[in-house]
Design a protein around this motif. Structure first.
Motif, PDB file in Angstrom:
ATOM      1  N   VAL A 150     -45.122   2.848  46.429  1.00 12.97           N
ATOM      2  CA  VAL A 150     -43.980   1.999  46.109  1.00 12.97           C
ATOM      3  C   VAL A 150     -42.753   2.398  46.934  1.00 12.97           C
ATOM      4  O   VAL A 150     -42.020   1.535  47.431  1.00 12.97           O
ATOM      5  N   ALA A 151     -42.543   3.700  47.098  1.00 13.13           N
ATOM      6  CA  ALA A 151     -41.353   4.175  47.815  1.00 13.13           C
ATOM      7  C   ALA A 151     -41.299   3.635  49.247  1.00 13.13           C
ATOM      8  O   ALA A 151     -40.251   3.167  49.710  1.00 13.13           O
ATOM      9  N   THR A 152     -42.422   3.677  49.956  1.00 13.11           N
ATOM     10  CA  THR A 152     -42.458   3.168  51.328  1.00 13.11           C
ATOM     11  C   THR A 152     -42.315   1.650  51.340  1.00 13.11           C
ATOM     12  O   THR A 152     -41.643   1.076  52.212  1.00 13.11           O
ATOM     13  N   ALA A 153     -42.939   0.981  50.382  1.00 13.79           N
ATOM     14  CA  ALA A 153     -42.851  -0.482  50.317  1.00 13.79           C
ATOM     15  C   ALA A 153     -41.417  -0.937  50.054  1.00 13.79           C
ATOM     16  O   ALA A 153     -40.952  -1.920  50.627  1.00 13.79           O
ATOM     17  N   VAL A 154     -40.697  -0.196  49.206  1.00 17.38           N
ATOM     18  CA  VAL A 154     -39.304  -0.536  48.903  1.00 17.38           C
ATOM     19  C   VAL A 154     -38.390  -0.164  50.071  1.00 17.38           C
ATOM     20  O   VAL A 154     -37.582  -0.966  50.524  1.00 17.38           O
ATOM     21  N   GLY A 155     -38.512   1.070  50.562  1.00 18.68           N
ATOM     22  CA  GLY A 155     -37.689   1.522  51.687  1.00 18.68           C
ATOM     23  C   GLY A 155     -36.329   2.043  51.254  1.00 18.68           C
ATOM     24  O   GLY A 155     -36.023   2.161  50.058  1.00 18.68           O
ATOM     25  N   VAL A 156     -35.502   2.329  52.237  1.00 14.87           N
ATOM     26  CA  VAL A 156     -34.168   2.887  52.006  1.00 14.87           C
ATOM     27  C   VAL A 156     -33.177   1.753  51.745  1.00 14.87           C
ATOM     28  O   VAL A 156     -33.201   0.724  52.424  1.00 14.87           O
ATOM     29  N   GLY A 157     -32.331   1.945  50.748  1.00 14.61           N
ATOM     30  CA  GLY A 157     -31.364   0.882  50.464  1.00 14.61           C
ATOM     31  C   GLY A 157     -30.543   1.159  49.225  1.00 14.61           C
ATOM     32  O   GLY A 157     -30.230   2.312  48.913  1.00 14.61           O
ATOM     33  N   PHE A 158     -30.215   0.090  48.509  1.00 19.77           N
ATOM     34  CA  PHE A 158     -29.292   0.170  47.377  1.00 19.77           C
ATOM     35  C   PHE A 158     -29.886  -0.484  46.127  1.00 19.77           C
ATOM     36  O   PHE A 158     -30.708  -1.387  46.214  1.00 19.77           O
ATOM     37  N   LEU A 159     -29.421  -0.007  44.969  1.00 21.96           N
ATOM     38  CA  LEU A 159     -29.716  -0.641  43.689  1.00 21.96           C
ATOM     39  C   LEU A 159     -28.418  -1.223  43.158  1.00 21.96           C
ATOM     40  O   LEU A 159     -27.416  -0.520  43.027  1.00 21.96           O
TER      41      LEU A 159
END
Length: 294
Positions: free
Chosen positions: A108-117
């Motif tokens: 899931v972490a790689t699929a989501v990637g770096v960013g914001f909530l």
């Protein structure tokens, strides 16, 4: 009641807790969007969190929106929930397929990637409340734990899980949110931290047959005064309709509607949240145009 949320207190109201089973909710979302396993896991975790955070709101018309805006192949995840347990959501790229992580689990972490909530609470005030945090792990549960601590100043522990069958249907889904009140004593904090350190995973507990009540009992078992305060049904529910969509078409303006009519062809409008397609023929578009002119 199939999917439901329990709200509880413990340690003389120094702890408030929520737990949910959300298998049918997540499976309905999977069917609506035809999501890949990793997309189902990401969307399912956020839907599960949204259902619990939604019932934290008090107003009948309060709406919570959780947005993950990140650079991974999923392209972002959006979920909205109300205070009655209704929740809906979508991922931008539902068909993403990526290899499992080093533990052999859905990455899931790689699929989501770096960013914001982003956490947006529309409570009928002049402006909605908007909280934003940087994603810490992109696993979603840890990111919400960080959000509660930094944006709401509420020490929390969030656990979320989605387990898939080999045929890509949802086998288990659920989660918990445990929060410490501002007046929590050090002894209570230490006891809770010790208990949480022994918890393996949400999906393991669900696969063992634990209900939301039992999950809270396992986490808060060291406290003798656990009280279940409320049980709320939760479901994947979208309130879209052809009438609501027609109002959205009105909002795009008379010029664009007129061009659609002149094209002489039916149009299809898709609801992002539930993937329902609404068809409008030329006569219906003319009716919408007339309403826009008024």
């Amino acid at each position: 009641m199939s999917d439901y949320i329990v709200r509880a207190t413990a340690a003389n109201n120094q702890i408030r807790a929520f737990a949910v089973t959300s298998k049918e909710t997540v499976e309905k979302a999977r069917q609506a969007h035809n999501t890949s396993p990793v997309a189902t896991a990401a969307l399912g975790r956020l839907l599960t969190a949204g259902s619990m955070m939604g019932i934290m709101m008090k107003g009948e018309k309060d709406i919570l929106t959780l947005q993950i805006k990140a650079g991974g192949p999923l392209g972002g995840v959006t979920v909205t929930a109300d205070s009655k347990g209704n929740v809906k959501g979508y991922v931008k790229n539902p068909e993403v397929l990526i290899p499992a992580n080093e533990k052999g689990k859905l990455d899931v972490a790689t699929a989501v990637g770096v960013g914001f909530l982003n956490v947006i609470k529309d409570m009928g005030l002049k402006e909605p409340y908007i909280g934003q945090t940087v994603l810490q792990t992109s696993e979603i549960a840890e990111d919400l734990t960080y959000y509660f601590a930094t944006s709401e100043q509420v020490p929390s522990s969030v656990g979320l899980g989605v387990l898939m069958e080999h045929n890509n249907t949802v086998r288990q889904a659920g989660g918990f949110i445990i929060q410490l009140m501002p007046f929590a004593e050090e002894e209570v904090i230490q006891k809770l931290e010790n208990s949480l350190s022994k918890i393996t995973s949400v999906t393991q507990m669900l696969d063992e047959g634990l209900t939301p009540e039992m999950i809270l009992e396992r986490i808060l078992g060291d406290f003798s005064d656990i009280q279940i305060m409320e049980t709320t049904k939760t479901q994947f529910y979208c309130n879209c309709s052809k009438e609501r969509v027609s109002k959205a078409i009105i909002s795009i303006g008379k010029k664009d509607i007129k061009e659609m009519i002149q094209d002489g062809e039916d149009i299809e409008v898709n609801c992002h949240f539930c993937n329902t397609q609404y068809n409008f023929n030329v006569e219906e578009l003319k009716d919408i145009y007339n309403k826009a002119v008024r």
